[in-house]
Design a protein around this motif. Structure first.
Motif, mmCIF file in Angstrom:
data_model
loop_
_atom_site.group_PDB
_atom_site.id
_atom_site.type_symbol
_atom_site.label_atom_id
_atom_site.label_comp_id
_atom_site.label_asym_id
_atom_site.label_seq_id
_atom_site.Cartn_x
_atom_site.Cartn_y
_atom_site.Cartn_z
ATOM 1 N N LEU A 78 0.835 -1.199 0.000
ATOM 2 C CA LEU A 78 0.000 0.000 0.000
ATOM 3 C C LEU A 78 0.872 1.253 0.000
ATOM 4 N N ILE A 79 0.359 2.286 -0.627
ATOM 5 C CA ILE A 79 0.958 3.615 -0.502
ATOM 6 C C ILE A 79 0.005 4.450 0.343
ATOM 7 N N LEU A 80 0.514 5.002 1.416
ATOM 8 C CA LEU A 80 -0.263 5.906 2.262
ATOM 9 C C LEU A 80 0.189 7.332 1.957
ATOM 10 N N GLU A 81 -0.779 8.153 1.600
ATOM 11 C CA GLU A 81 -0.472 9.531 1.210
ATOM 12 C C GLU A 81 -1.322 10.476 2.061
ATOM 13 N N LEU A 82 -0.665 11.325 2.810
ATOM 14 C CA LEU A 82 -1.375 12.233 3.709
ATOM 15 C C LEU A 82 -1.620 13.571 3.031
ATOM 16 N N LYS A 83 -2.882 13.995 3.045
ATOM 17 C CA LYS A 83 -3.244 15.326 2.544
ATOM 18 C C LYS A 83 -3.871 16.091 3.705
ATOM 19 N N LEU A 84 -3.221 17.163 4.092
ATOM 20 C CA LEU A 84 -3.704 17.928 5.241
ATOM 21 C C LEU A 84 -5.102 18.472 4.992
ATOM 22 N N ILE A 85 -5.895 18.509 6.031
ATOM 23 C CA ILE A 85 -7.239 19.063 5.951
ATOM 24 C C ILE A 85 -7.240 20.405 6.679
ATOM 25 N N ALA A 86 -7.427 21.480 5.927
ATOM 26 C CA ALA A 86 -7.428 22.822 6.506
ATOM 27 C C ALA A 86 -8.477 23.669 5.797
ATOM 28 N N ASP A 87 -8.953 24.701 6.490
ATOM 29 C CA ASP A 87 -9.910 25.618 5.875
ATOM 30 C C ASP A 87 -9.215 26.524 4.867
ATOM 31 N N LYS B 286 -10.328 24.770 1.578
ATOM 32 C CA LYS B 286 -11.523 25.405 1.028
ATOM 33 C C LYS B 286 -11.185 26.723 0.341
ATOM 34 N N LEU B 287 -10.183 27.419 0.879
ATOM 35 C CA LEU B 287 -9.833 28.755 0.413
ATOM 36 C C LEU B 287 -8.313 28.902 0.400
ATOM 37 N N LEU B 288 -7.784 29.589 -0.601
ATOM 38 C CA LEU B 288 -6.345 29.818 -0.691
ATOM 39 C C LEU B 288 -6.037 31.298 -0.497
ATOM 40 N N LEU B 289 -5.032 31.572 0.335
ATOM 41 C CA LEU B 289 -4.458 32.914 0.415
ATOM 42 C C LEU B 289 -3.185 32.879 -0.408
ATOM 43 N N HIS B 290 -3.181 33.628 -1.496
ATOM 44 C CA HIS B 290 -2.043 33.615 -2.427
ATOM 45 C C HIS B 290 -1.175 34.832 -2.120
ATOM 46 N N LEU B 291 -0.037 34.602 -1.486
ATOM 47 C CA LEU B 291 0.818 35.684 -1.019
ATOM 48 C C LEU B 291 1.822 36.117 -2.087
ATOM 49 N N VAL B 292 1.944 37.419 -2.267
ATOM 50 C CA VAL B 292 2.949 37.983 -3.177
ATOM 51 C C VAL B 292 3.687 39.096 -2.446
ATOM 52 N N ASP B 293 4.975 39.156 -2.641
ATOM 53 C CA ASP B 293 5.827 40.163 -2.003
ATOM 54 C C ASP B 293 5.696 41.483 -2.759
ATOM 55 N N ILE B 294 5.262 42.561 -2.049
ATOM 56 C CA ILE B 294 5.116 43.865 -2.709
ATOM 57 C C ILE B 294 6.108 44.891 -2.154
#
Length: 344
Positions: free
Chosen positions: A151-160, A238-246
């Motif tokens: 088996l391959i066990l693959e962990l995907k974090l669960i976060a909002d 559920k939602l992504l915060l896409h950070l960019v350096d300004i």
């Protein structure tokens, strides 16, 4: 040490053999065959638990074997069934058959169970094979072999909420001020070597789980840098915060940096682009020309993404960001409830 992908071998218990026996009692000279059945072998069962957050333990043990069933006994006594082997894994673990690539189960809830290898059936004793023409059968069934597989066990974090962006975009600093998480922070690329989880309080009743995903670079979806190892963790957010350096000292144009990460997400899975995103301009305290913010805001909003500029160091506009996160999550929750009501 954070480990999110391992390969293990599981072997269910073999069934016990049926017994060949005859009843030998003083007042029953013609007792006949009395061989009991063998016991069933134990199953191998994976159970999701919130007590574990990594697959690190499997680095030290990769082979797992359930108990075999006991052999049948005389006087029609059935052998004892083998005990199931329970293996605890973190919530969010995907279980894949290593040979076929088939996804066997996706353990997303605490306590969710998945039988990954079934124990063998116990063999029947000779009492089952007596007939009018063969009243003393001297044979019995052997127990069946238990299933075994890699088996391959693959962990995907669960976060909002998931934080994404190029290295040094300020993700580690932001999660440290929004939550009580304490990632390693330094002025060099790939500060974050593994995903970091933290909990942000929106108010007394609402809490948001935030995951800091390690920095992506151009070519991450082809295995460059650290991105390929951790892109999978974005899938459950559920939602992504896409950070960019300004800041004045930025090494990459914010719009180009945004498009670079967007491209890597699309190469990994086009479904990721369907996730709602908020673009966050970071290091506002190190920006001298504040008019630059308005021009960025127009560009990103024309692309359909809300934009907010913040400073994690001074705290400027952090409350605006928290409000925007809360409002967006509520919108997503309402939309999900609407879908459920339509279906029902």
């Amino acid at each position: 040490m954070f480990v999110d992908r391992v390969k293990i071998r599981v072997k269910a218990g073999d069934g016990g053999n049926g017994a060949v026996a005859f009843l030998r009692e003083k007042y029953r000279p013609f007792g006949g065959p009395a061989g009991g059945d063998g016991g069933k072998g134990g199953d191998v069962v994976l159970v999701a638990t919130g007590r574990k957050h990594t697959l690190y333990d499997f680095k030290f043990q990769a082979h797992f074997k359930a108990q075999r069933g006991e052999h049948g006994k005389g006087k029609n006594q059935k052998g004892k069934d083998g005990e199931d082997l329970i293996i605890e894994v973190p919530v969010g673990t995907v279980v894949i058959d290593a040979d076929t690539g088939e996804v066997l189960c996706d353990l997303v809830k605490d306590g969710q169970r998945c039988v990954v290898a079934k124990g063998g059936r116990g063999g029947r004793g000779n009492a089952h094979f007596a007939t009018p023409t063969n009243q003393t059968p001297r044979y019995a069934e052997k127990g069946e072999k238990g299933e075994e597989r890699w088996l391959i066990l693959e962990l995907k974090l669960i976060a909002d909420v998931g934080l994404v962006g190029l290295p040094n975009a300020g993700k580690s600093t932001l999660i440290s001020v929004l939550t009580r998480a304490k990632p390693k922070i330094a002025d060099y690329p790939f500060t974050t070597l593994s995903p970091v989880l933290g909990v942000m309080e929106l108010d007394e009743e609402r809490h948001v789980v935030i995951a800091d995903i390690p920095g992506l670079i151009e070519g991450a979806s082809q295995g460059k840098g650290l991105g390929l190892d951790f892109l999978r963790h974005i899938e459950r957010t559920k939602l992504l915060l896409h950070l960019v350096d300004i800041s004045d000292g930025r090494t990459e144009d914010p719009i180009k940096a945004f498009q670079t990460v967007l491209k890597e997400m699309e190469n990994y899975s086009p479904e990721l682009l369907k996730k709602p995103q908020i673009v966050v301009g970071t290091k506002l305290d190190a920006l001298s020309d504040r008019s630059y913010i308005e021009s960025l805001k127009k560009v990103f909003e024309s692309m359909g993404y809300p934009f907010v500029a913040i400073s994690a160091v001074t705290g400027e506009n952090l409350n605006d960001l928290k409000y925007l996160i809360g409002r967006k999550l509520e919108e997503l929750k309402d939309a999900e409830l609407g879908k459920i009501q339509v279906v029902s």
